[in-house]
Design a protein around this motif. Structure first.
Motif, PDB file in Angstrom:
ATOM      1  N   SER A   1      71.830 -39.832  82.884  1.00  0.00           N
ATOM      2  CA  SER A   1      73.064 -40.463  83.360  1.00  0.00           C
ATOM      3  C   SER A   1      74.029 -39.421  83.907  1.00  0.00           C
ATOM      4  CB  SER A   1      73.728 -41.245  82.225  1.00  0.00           C
ATOM      5  OG  SER A   1      72.904 -42.286  81.777  1.00  0.00           O
ATOM      6  N   ALA A   2      74.133 -38.278  83.224  1.00  0.00           N
ATOM      7  CA  ALA A   2      75.033 -37.223  83.680  1.00  0.00           C
ATOM      8  C   ALA A   2      74.564 -36.632  85.007  1.00  0.00           C
ATOM      9  CB  ALA A   2      75.133 -36.130  82.620  1.00  0.00           C
ATOM     10  N   LEU A   3      73.256 -36.458  85.142  1.00  0.00           N
ATOM     11  CA  LEU A   3      72.715 -35.971  86.408  1.00  0.00           C
ATOM     12  C   LEU A   3      73.029 -36.946  87.542  1.00  0.00           C
ATOM     13  CD1 LEU A   3      69.266 -34.692  85.120  1.00  0.00           C
ATOM     14  CD2 LEU A   3      70.967 -33.267  86.258  1.00  0.00           C
ATOM     15  N   ARG A   4      72.804 -38.204  87.289  1.00  0.00           N
ATOM     16  CA  ARG A   4      73.021 -39.223  88.336  1.00  0.00           C
ATOM     17  C   ARG A   4      74.482 -39.291  88.750  1.00  0.00           C
ATOM     18  NH1 ARG A   4      70.854 -44.989  86.658  1.00  0.00           N
ATOM     19  NH2 ARG A   4      72.599 -44.739  85.204  1.00  0.00           N
ATOM     20  N   GLU A   5      75.389 -39.175  87.775  1.00  0.00           N
ATOM     21  CA  GLU A   5      76.813 -39.244  88.095  1.00  0.00           C
ATOM     22  C   GLU A   5      77.282 -37.960  88.795  1.00  0.00           C
ATOM     23  OE1 GLU A   5      80.269 -41.334  88.496  1.00  0.00           O
ATOM     24  OE2 GLU A   5      78.308 -42.025  87.781  1.00  0.00           O
ATOM     25  N   THR A   6      76.757 -36.808  88.373  1.00  0.00           N
ATOM     26  CA  THR A   6      77.110 -35.547  89.024  1.00  0.00           C
ATOM     27  C   THR A   6      76.727 -35.586  90.500  1.00  0.00           C
ATOM     28  OG1 THR A   6      76.848 -34.293  86.965  1.00  0.00           O
ATOM     29  CG2 THR A   6      76.729 -33.046  89.020  1.00  0.00           C
ATOM     30  N   ALA A   7      75.574 -36.165  90.802  1.00  0.00           N
ATOM     31  CA  ALA A   7      75.092 -36.223  92.186  1.00  0.00           C
ATOM     32  C   ALA A   7      76.036 -36.998  93.098  1.00  0.00           C
ATOM     33  CB  ALA A   7      73.700 -36.841  92.225  1.00  0.00           C
TER      34      ALA A   7
END
Length: 454
Positions: free
Chosen positions: A170-176
């Motif tokens: 989730s953090a990766l997806r939001e960072t992107a």
């Protein structure tokens, strides 16, 4: 034009040119002139370098100010940084709800710090992910850190209940979704550590190598694979922070071969380039990931030379000696080191291993400025902030914690003779350190700025 400061008789490290004889002029905190020695320039102040190097200030992208003395760390640790040539640092801020806590942390940093300070946000919950775009835009922070070592029981011991692979994804997806943002990840498979640690403790092991054996290289490498693989699915720039082992670095190299994959940055630390698990520092060198064997030290230098390693950060934690004066299992993790980046890289890298000075400054300054959105930092160029170091490459000093200004009263490097030190540190054109001491003016008026990066 009358300059504020003129730096003469210097050997300037200029991008793509190396050490170049010349003079440098500063106006309103920025580099205004770079010229040959014979240039006729007027200035209110003249600094004669007497043939010494003039380097860009070091950017430390990984410090934990506030983990020693929360009320005074930005004062003491910024002074510690400046003594060793660090002119900008990025510290970690985490709380239950960053929307409620960040402004007070930023204000404290601006009041106390004599160097420029930015922040990363620590992501430890789904609330942080849900509010990431809001807090990033509101507070000007473009980088974050997720702690894989706080999964499961290890996380519960710290009060973290949400850290798992779902939070990572989730953090990766939001960072992107946030332009210019990057997610740093602490990579250790903490779920396997007890299987290896408990027999070591039962056998009575109490040495630095045991700390390495309880969290070996393959546990770091496994987590590096997971982060890079998930990042490829979300197209997210990631940073593997404080990488320590050959096996983990090889995982990064393997994933970088993916066509059209996202950027994968690698940060290592001075201690992984200078200490090994036979160090007499013992518990004073306890850290996560652990100090490794000499083979991994050599692998880190290979990564420095071939470009696999992108930046150098200190992972500075300024706790007291008393928290270390215990057995290896009970001693606190981490140690101070932000003011030691440049001296160690000059001593071990430039002098002993003949690493090009330009490569050292790329790792210790220019690359962090690029990755972390600090366009006015990282190199000696007209228009950039006059964050500058007068460096004596042949000056040798013995590391003495009593002179380092930190809240911490020890160093894993104490007693070591290190060759290559700054003798003057300027932040935006203002001298804050000269001849091994913080100036009286910088003590009275620290003057550090907050680095808004988004």
């Amino acid at each position: 034009m009358t300059l504020d400061t003129l730096i003469t008789n210097a050997r300037l490290l200029l991008p793509h040119k190396g050490l170049t004889d010349g003079v440098l002029g500063i106006k309103d905190g920025r580099i205004a002139v770079i010229a040959e020695h014979k240039a006729d320039l007027a200035a209110r102040e003249v600094i004669d370098c007497q043939g010494l190097w003039l380097l860009p200030g070091i950017i430390d992208p990984h410090v934990h100010f506030g983990f020693g003395s929360p009320e005074t760390d930005f004062e003491t640790e910024s002074r510690n940084a400046a003594l060793g040539g660090t002119t900008s640092a990025l510290s970690f801020h985490r709380s239950k709800d960053i929307r409620d806590s960040f402004e007070s942390a930023r204000n404290l940093a601006e009041r106390q710090s004599c160097i420029d300070i930015g922040f990363h946000f620590g992501i430890t919950s789904h609330l942080h992910v849900q509010t990431l775009e809001e807090i990033s835009t509101r507070f000007g922070v473009s980088s974050y850190k997720l702690y894989m070592m706080y999964k499961g029981a290890a996380g519960l011991a710290q009060g973290f209940t949400d850290i798992d692979d779902g939070l990572l994804y989730s953090a990766l997806r939001e960072t992107a979704r946030i332009p210019g943002a990057v997610l740093g990840v602490h990579c250790e498979n903490v779920e396997v550590i007890p299987v290896l640690r408990d027999p070591l403790r039962a056998a009575g092991r109490d040495d630095l190598r045991a700390w390495n054996e309880q969290s070996p290289d393959f546990l770091e490498a496994e987590n590096v694979h997971r982060v890079c693989y998930f990042a490829s699915k979300t197209h997210t720039p990631v940073n593997i922070v404080h990488l320590s082992s050959r096996e983990a670095l090889d995982e990064v190299r393997r994933h970088r071969q993916r066509r059209n994959g996202p950027p994968i940055y690698v940060e290592s630390c001075p201690h992984y380039l200078f200490l090994n698990d036979e160090s007499p520092a013992g518990p004073y060198a306890k850290v996560n990931p652990p100090i490794r064997g000499q083979g991994d030290v050599e692998a880190m230098w290979e990564g420095v030379l071939d470009g696999s390693i992108t930046t150098i950060g200190s992972d500075h934690v300024p706790r007291k000696r008393a928290t270390k004066d215990k057995n290896i299992w009970a001693a606190s993790n981490g140690f101070p080191g932000t003011g030691m980046i440049l001296p160690i890289m000059l001593h071990e890298g430039y002098h002993r291993r003949h690493i090009p000075l330009s490569r050292i400054i790329e790792l210790c300054s220019a690359n962090s400025a690029h990755i972390y959105n600090m366009p006015n930092k990282g190199s000696i160029e007209i228009g950039k902030d006059a964050d500058l170091l007068v460096v004596d490459p042949d000056l040798e000093k013995v590391v003495d914690p009593a002179t380092l200004e930190s809240h911490a009263d020890y160093s894993p490097y104490e007693g070591m003779a290190i060759k290559g030190w700054p003798v003057r540190t300027l932040v935006r054109g203002r001298t804050i350190m000269q001849d091994g001491r913080i100036t009286d003016e910088a003590r009275a008026h620290p003057g550090g700025h907050f680095l808004r990066r988004l």
